[in-house]
Scaffold this motif. Sequence first.
Motif, mmCIF file in Angstrom:
data_model
loop_
_atom_site.group_PDB
_atom_site.id
_atom_site.type_symbol
_atom_site.label_atom_id
_atom_site.label_comp_id
_atom_site.label_asym_id
_atom_site.label_seq_id
_atom_site.Cartn_x
_atom_site.Cartn_y
_atom_site.Cartn_z
ATOM 1 N N ASP A 13 0.821 -1.213 0.000
ATOM 2 C CA ASP A 13 0.000 0.000 0.000
ATOM 3 C C ASP A 13 0.852 1.259 0.000
ATOM 4 O O ASP A 13 0.458 2.284 -0.563
ATOM 5 C CB ASP A 13 -0.940 0.009 1.208
ATOM 6 C CG ASP A 13 -2.152 -0.896 1.005
ATOM 7 O OD1 ASP A 13 -2.312 -1.436 -0.109
ATOM 8 O OD2 ASP A 13 -2.931 -1.072 1.963
ATOM 9 N N ALA A 20 -3.379 2.770 4.238
ATOM 10 C CA ALA A 20 -3.527 1.377 4.654
ATOM 11 C C ALA A 20 -4.357 1.270 5.924
ATOM 12 O O ALA A 20 -5.292 0.472 6.003
ATOM 13 C CB ALA A 20 -2.155 0.744 4.860
ATOM 14 N N SER A 25 -1.876 -4.708 5.051
ATOM 15 C CA SER A 25 -1.017 -4.604 3.874
ATOM 16 C C SER A 25 0.310 -5.324 4.106
ATOM 17 O O SER A 25 0.944 -5.178 5.154
ATOM 18 C CB SER A 25 -0.756 -3.129 3.563
ATOM 19 O OG SER A 25 0.022 -2.986 2.395
ATOM 20 N N GLY A 94 -7.714 2.321 1.852
ATOM 21 C CA GLY A 94 -7.635 1.848 0.471
ATOM 22 C C GLY A 94 -7.788 2.957 -0.549
ATOM 23 O O GLY A 94 -7.717 2.718 -1.751
#
Length: 344
Positions: A13, A20, A25, A94
């Motif tokens: 990420d 994240a 991640s 995300g």
Amino acid sequence: MRLFLIRHGETVDNVAGILAGRRDSALTNHGAEQARRLSDYLAENRTSLTRIFSSTLQRAYKTASIVAAKQTTTDLTVSTVPYLIERDFGYYEGKTNRVRKGPDAEEHKKEPGFVDVESKDELAVRADLFLDLHLLPLLDDEAEFGGAAEHVVAVVSHGILLSSLWRRLLLRLGPGSVTVARDVVSNRGPVVLAHLGGWSNTGFLELSIQSVDPELGSELSPADAGSSPPESDATVNVSTLDSPGNSPGEVVPPQLLTESSGIEMPTDQSDVVGDVSVTKNAINAEPSEKEGLRLLEGYRTTILIVDGQQHLQGLKRQRGGIGRAEHDDKQQSMTSFFKKARKD
């Protein structure tokens, strides 16, 4: 106590430039190599760790496990602590920070199931719980042995949480009890207490927290003697530093910045203990922030290294996208692969 606050290695990420947060991640191949470099550096240049704490997220836990692997301490294990996980970015996990801080932020709150970002106050609560339940009891443990045994502790976590953890620790330190090592002053210039600098991947903040013998006043206790690392073996009084625009030997006041205003503020000279010194005013804390906190009276804290990256010198990312790919513990680095091939 010698304390290392360490950020995890590079993640998938991180490479993608997205938030994240609580997402688990994975480390990249490059991130795993950063952790190995840090592991070698600490094993070769520091006293062996006695405790290592980690966030429960894999990027921190794997970094901590790699660091622990080279330590010689018997039965050293990584203790995972949920309080150390990264800030919860809620709806924005995300997504990029540009989305989070963009013009549509108010519209996002209308989305079904919208969850807001974890507040700074919530982060502070988690940081305080870790300090009170896990870290400060180790200082009590040292005190029981009269300073004859010192804990060397690593905390592997995430950039935002570590920043909160440092600030909550800073709030507990006594007036004039914080000093800054020579290398920090000469390399970084003005010291911003509440924001010492962002943590790079596997970058670390190194602190020495030592009990001071009350009979000696500001003098160091025996446990503090020789506690500075090889490359930073002294602290310095910033008021005697030469700087651009100043004549040699001209007095330059220590430059300490408040968190809220960003205005330069010299330390109260009556609190100087021979070195760069910090008053509680430099933190600019609200009285409510300190309510119920256990204050560390009778301790002197030295900031030895800020965002340490010595272990990353000469490290290059594997090309062809390999370095940015998700790390698999079963994979070999190109270097180890070719070494093995030559032996065969």
